[in-house]
Design a protein around this motif. Structure first.
Motif, PDB file in Angstrom:
ATOM      1  N   GLU A 148       0.813  -1.213   0.000  1.00 20.26           N
ATOM      2  CA  GLU A 148       0.000   0.000   0.000  1.00 20.26           C
ATOM      3  C   GLU A 148       0.851   1.271   0.000  1.00 20.26           C
ATOM      4  O   GLU A 148       0.422   2.310  -0.484  1.00 20.26           O
ATOM      5  CB  GLU A 148      -0.915   0.027   1.226  1.00 20.26           C
ATOM      6  N   ALA A 149       2.047   1.183   0.550  1.00 22.73           N
ATOM      7  CA  ALA A 149       2.901   2.365   0.719  1.00 22.73           C
ATOM      8  C   ALA A 149       3.734   2.708  -0.511  1.00 22.73           C
ATOM      9  O   ALA A 149       4.075   3.873  -0.717  1.00 22.73           O
ATOM     10  CB  ALA A 149       3.845   2.154   1.913  1.00 22.73           C
ATOM     11  N   GLU A 150       4.049   1.719  -1.317  1.00 20.79           N
ATOM     12  CA  GLU A 150       5.017   1.914  -2.405  1.00 20.79           C
ATOM     13  C   GLU A 150       4.670   3.077  -3.322  1.00 20.79           C
ATOM     14  O   GLU A 150       5.530   3.879  -3.678  1.00 20.79           O
ATOM     15  CB  GLU A 150       5.165   0.631  -3.227  1.00 20.79           C
ATOM     16  N   LYS A 151       3.412   3.217  -3.707  1.00 22.93           N
ATOM     17  CA  LYS A 151       3.038   4.267  -4.661  1.00 22.93           C
ATOM     18  C   LYS A 151       3.304   5.667  -4.121  1.00 22.93           C
ATOM     19  O   LYS A 151       3.554   6.590  -4.884  1.00 22.93           O
ATOM     20  CB  LYS A 151       1.592   4.117  -5.116  1.00 22.93           C
ATOM     21  N   ASP A 152       3.281   5.846  -2.798  1.00 26.34           N
ATOM     22  CA  ASP A 152       3.565   7.145  -2.196  1.00 26.34           C
ATOM     23  C   ASP A 152       5.012   7.259  -1.712  1.00 26.34           C
ATOM     24  O   ASP A 152       5.624   8.323  -1.815  1.00 26.34           O
ATOM     25  CB  ASP A 152       2.620   7.405  -1.015  1.00 26.34           C
ATOM     26  N   ALA A 153       5.548   6.177  -1.170  1.00 21.72           N
ATOM     27  CA  ALA A 153       6.893   6.218  -0.584  1.00 21.72           C
ATOM     28  C   ALA A 153       7.994   6.238  -1.636  1.00 21.72           C
ATOM     29  O   ALA A 153       8.975   6.987  -1.498  1.00 21.72           O
ATOM     30  CB  ALA A 153       7.101   5.029   0.354  1.00 21.72           C
ATOM     31  N   TYR A 154       7.858   5.423  -2.667  1.00 24.07           N
ATOM     32  CA  TYR A 154       8.964   5.313  -3.619  1.00 24.07           C
ATOM     33  C   TYR A 154       9.292   6.628  -4.328  1.00 24.07           C
ATOM     34  O   TYR A 154      10.472   6.970  -4.459  1.00 24.07           O
ATOM     35  CB  TYR A 154       8.755   4.185  -4.633  1.00 24.07           C
ATOM     36  N   PRO A 155       8.321   7.420  -4.780  1.00 25.44           N
ATOM     37  CA  PRO A 155       8.685   8.689  -5.423  1.00 25.44           C
ATOM     38  C   PRO A 155       9.483   9.620  -4.494  1.00 25.44           C
ATOM     39  O   PRO A 155      10.363  10.351  -4.958  1.00 25.44           O
ATOM     40  CB  PRO A 155       7.334   9.302  -5.806  1.00 25.44           C
ATOM     41  N   ILE A 156       9.186   9.592  -3.217  1.00 22.94           N
ATOM     42  CA  ILE A 156       9.949  10.422  -2.264  1.00 22.94           C
ATOM     43  C   ILE A 156      11.360   9.885  -2.127  1.00 22.94           C
ATOM     44  O   ILE A 156      12.342  10.643  -2.179  1.00 22.94           O
ATOM     45  CB  ILE A 156       9.241  10.459  -0.894  1.00 22.94           C
ATOM     46  N   GLN A 201      12.965   8.128  -4.277  1.00 21.65           N
ATOM     47  CA  GLN A 201      13.644   8.377  -5.551  1.00 21.65           C
ATOM     48  C   GLN A 201      14.143   9.818  -5.617  1.00 21.65           C
ATOM     49  O   GLN A 201      15.293  10.071  -5.976  1.00 21.65           O
ATOM     50  CB  GLN A 201      12.689   8.080  -6.699  1.00 21.65           C
ATOM     51  N   ALA A 202      13.303  10.776  -5.243  1.00 23.60           N
ATOM     52  CA  ALA A 202      13.695  12.183  -5.295  1.00 23.60           C
ATOM     53  C   ALA A 202      14.829  12.495  -4.330  1.00 23.60           C
ATOM     54  O   ALA A 202      15.791  13.187  -4.682  1.00 23.60           O
ATOM     55  CB  ALA A 202      12.490  13.076  -4.981  1.00 23.60           C
ATOM     56  N   VAL A 203      14.751  11.970  -3.094  1.00 22.11           N
ATOM     57  CA  VAL A 203      15.741  12.302  -2.073  1.00 22.11           C
ATOM     58  C   VAL A 203      17.013  11.481  -2.228  1.00 22.11           C
ATOM     59  O   VAL A 203      18.116  12.036  -2.285  1.00 22.11           O
ATOM     60  CB  VAL A 203      15.141  12.128  -0.656  1.00 22.11           C
ATOM     61  N   PHE A 204      16.882  10.171  -2.274  1.00 27.14           N
ATOM     62  CA  PHE A 204      18.084   9.333  -2.275  1.00 27.14           C
ATOM     63  C   PHE A 204      18.755   9.231  -3.645  1.00 27.14           C
ATOM     64  O   PHE A 204      19.958   9.410  -3.766  1.00 27.14           O
ATOM     65  CB  PHE A 204      17.759   7.932  -1.725  1.00 27.14           C
ATOM     66  N   MET A 230      14.512   6.966   5.831  1.00 27.54           N
ATOM     67  CA  MET A 230      13.809   8.177   6.251  1.00 27.54           C
ATOM     68  C   MET A 230      14.124   9.294   5.264  1.00 27.54           C
ATOM     69  O   MET A 230      15.278   9.625   5.029  1.00 27.54           O
ATOM     70  CB  MET A 230      14.224   8.583   7.660  1.00 27.54           C
ATOM     71  N   ALA A 231      13.072   9.864   4.681  1.00 30.43           N
ATOM     72  CA  ALA A 231      13.246  10.920   3.685  1.00 30.43           C
ATOM     73  C   ALA A 231      12.060  11.869   3.731  1.00 30.43           C
ATOM     74  O   ALA A 231      10.915  11.438   3.824  1.00 30.43           O
ATOM     75  CB  ALA A 231      13.359  10.304   2.287  1.00 30.43           C
ATOM     76  N   VAL A 232      12.359  13.158   3.658  1.00 35.45           N
ATOM     77  CA  VAL A 232      11.341  14.207   3.596  1.00 35.45           C
ATOM     78  C   VAL A 232      11.674  15.078   2.378  1.00 35.45           C
ATOM     79  O   VAL A 232      12.835  15.430   2.164  1.00 35.45           O
ATOM     80  CB  VAL A 232      11.329  15.059   4.890  1.00 35.45           C
ATOM     81  N   LEU A 233      10.668  15.391   1.601  1.00 39.57           N
ATOM     82  CA  LEU A 233      10.893  16.234   0.429  1.00 39.57           C
ATOM     83  C   LEU A 233      11.486  17.584   0.855  1.00 39.57           C
ATOM     84  O   LEU A 233      11.118  18.123   1.903  1.00 39.57           O
ATOM     85  CB  LEU A 233       9.588  16.452  -0.330  1.00 39.57           C
ATOM     86  N   PRO A 234      12.408  18.139   0.044  1.00 38.31           N
ATOM     87  CA  PRO A 234      13.117  19.367   0.438  1.00 38.31           C
ATOM     88  C   PRO A 234      12.223  20.520   0.885  1.00 38.31           C
ATOM     89  O   PRO A 234      12.531  21.204   1.852  1.00 38.31           O
ATOM     90  CB  PRO A 234      13.912  19.734  -0.821  1.00 38.31           C
ATOM     91  N   ALA A 235      11.106  20.730   0.229  1.00 38.26           N
ATOM     92  CA  ALA A 235      10.235  21.865   0.563  1.00 38.26           C
ATOM     93  C   ALA A 235       9.604  21.743   1.947  1.00 38.26           C
ATOM     94  O   ALA A 235       9.105  22.727   2.493  1.00 38.26           O
ATOM     95  CB  ALA A 235       9.129  21.996  -0.483  1.00 38.26           C
ATOM     96  N   TYR A 236       9.651  20.549   2.539  1.00 39.15           N
ATOM     97  CA  TYR A 236       8.990  20.318   3.825  1.00 39.15           C
ATOM     98  C   TYR A 236       9.971  20.046   4.963  1.00 39.15           C
ATOM     99  O   TYR A 236       9.548  19.721   6.069  1.00 39.15           O
ATOM    100  CB  TYR A 236       8.001  19.161   3.691  1.00 39.15           C
ATOM    101  N   ARG A 237      11.250  20.185   4.698  1.00 38.40           N
ATOM    102  CA  ARG A 237      12.240  19.952   5.747  1.00 38.40           C
ATOM    103  C   ARG A 237      12.240  21.092   6.762  1.00 38.40           C
ATOM    104  O   ARG A 237      11.802  22.187   6.479  1.00 38.40           O
ATOM    105  CB  ARG A 237      13.630  19.790   5.121  1.00 38.40           C
TER     106      ARG A 237
END
Length: 140
Positions: free
Chosen positions: A9-17, A19-22, A71-78
């Motif tokens: 259930e999480a992959e569709k939301d977690a993986y793009p983050i 991918q962007a961060v790591f 653990m990853a947070v998109l840059p705009a929300y750090r």
């Protein structure tokens, strides 16, 4: 809002983050980002409205141990407390399952963040995906 979901259930939301961060921001090889622990982990997802803005995971290990990672947070929300919320939820969730020792592989720059929660750095610095890390442990 923080939700805990299994990988399917999480992959569709977690993986793009991740991918962007790591992969894109930190240069982690794409082949290293997904691993055999994702399907076994509980994934914490941070939402702002309908948008997923952060993620982290907890893998239960043998005995009463668990490993926190990815653990990853998109840059705009750090620097808005999202990482703290993710970590608190994973620690509480793990405690409720009987986990009494949490470990993680911290990038050197993140050590002060984890120390705020009582994690203690152990061992020497090592390279993981081209980034300097140290192991950290929290015993409850």
């Amino acid at each position: 809002m923080i939700l805990i979901k299994p990988w399917q259930e999480a992959e569709k939301d977690a993986y793009p983050i991740r991918q962007a961060v790591f992969i894109e921001e930190q240069g982690v090889p794409e082949a290293m980002e997904l691993d055999e622990f994702d399907p076994l982990a509980q994934h914490a997802l941070a939402y702002r409205g309908l948008d997923c803005i952060g993620t982290a995971r907890l893998v239960a290990l043998l005995g009463h141990q668990g490993r926190i990672g990815r653990m990853a947070v998109l840059p705009a929300y750090r620097r808005q407390g999202i990482g703290r919320q993710l970590l608190r939820v994973l620690l509480e969730n793990g405690k409720s399952q009987g986990i009494t020792e949490f470990e993680l592989h911290s990038q050197l720059s993140a050590i002060p963040f984890y120390e705020q929660f009582g994690f203690v750095a152990k061992g020497a610095t090592y390279d993981e995906a081209g980034i300097a890390h140290r192991d950290m442990i929290l015993t409850i």
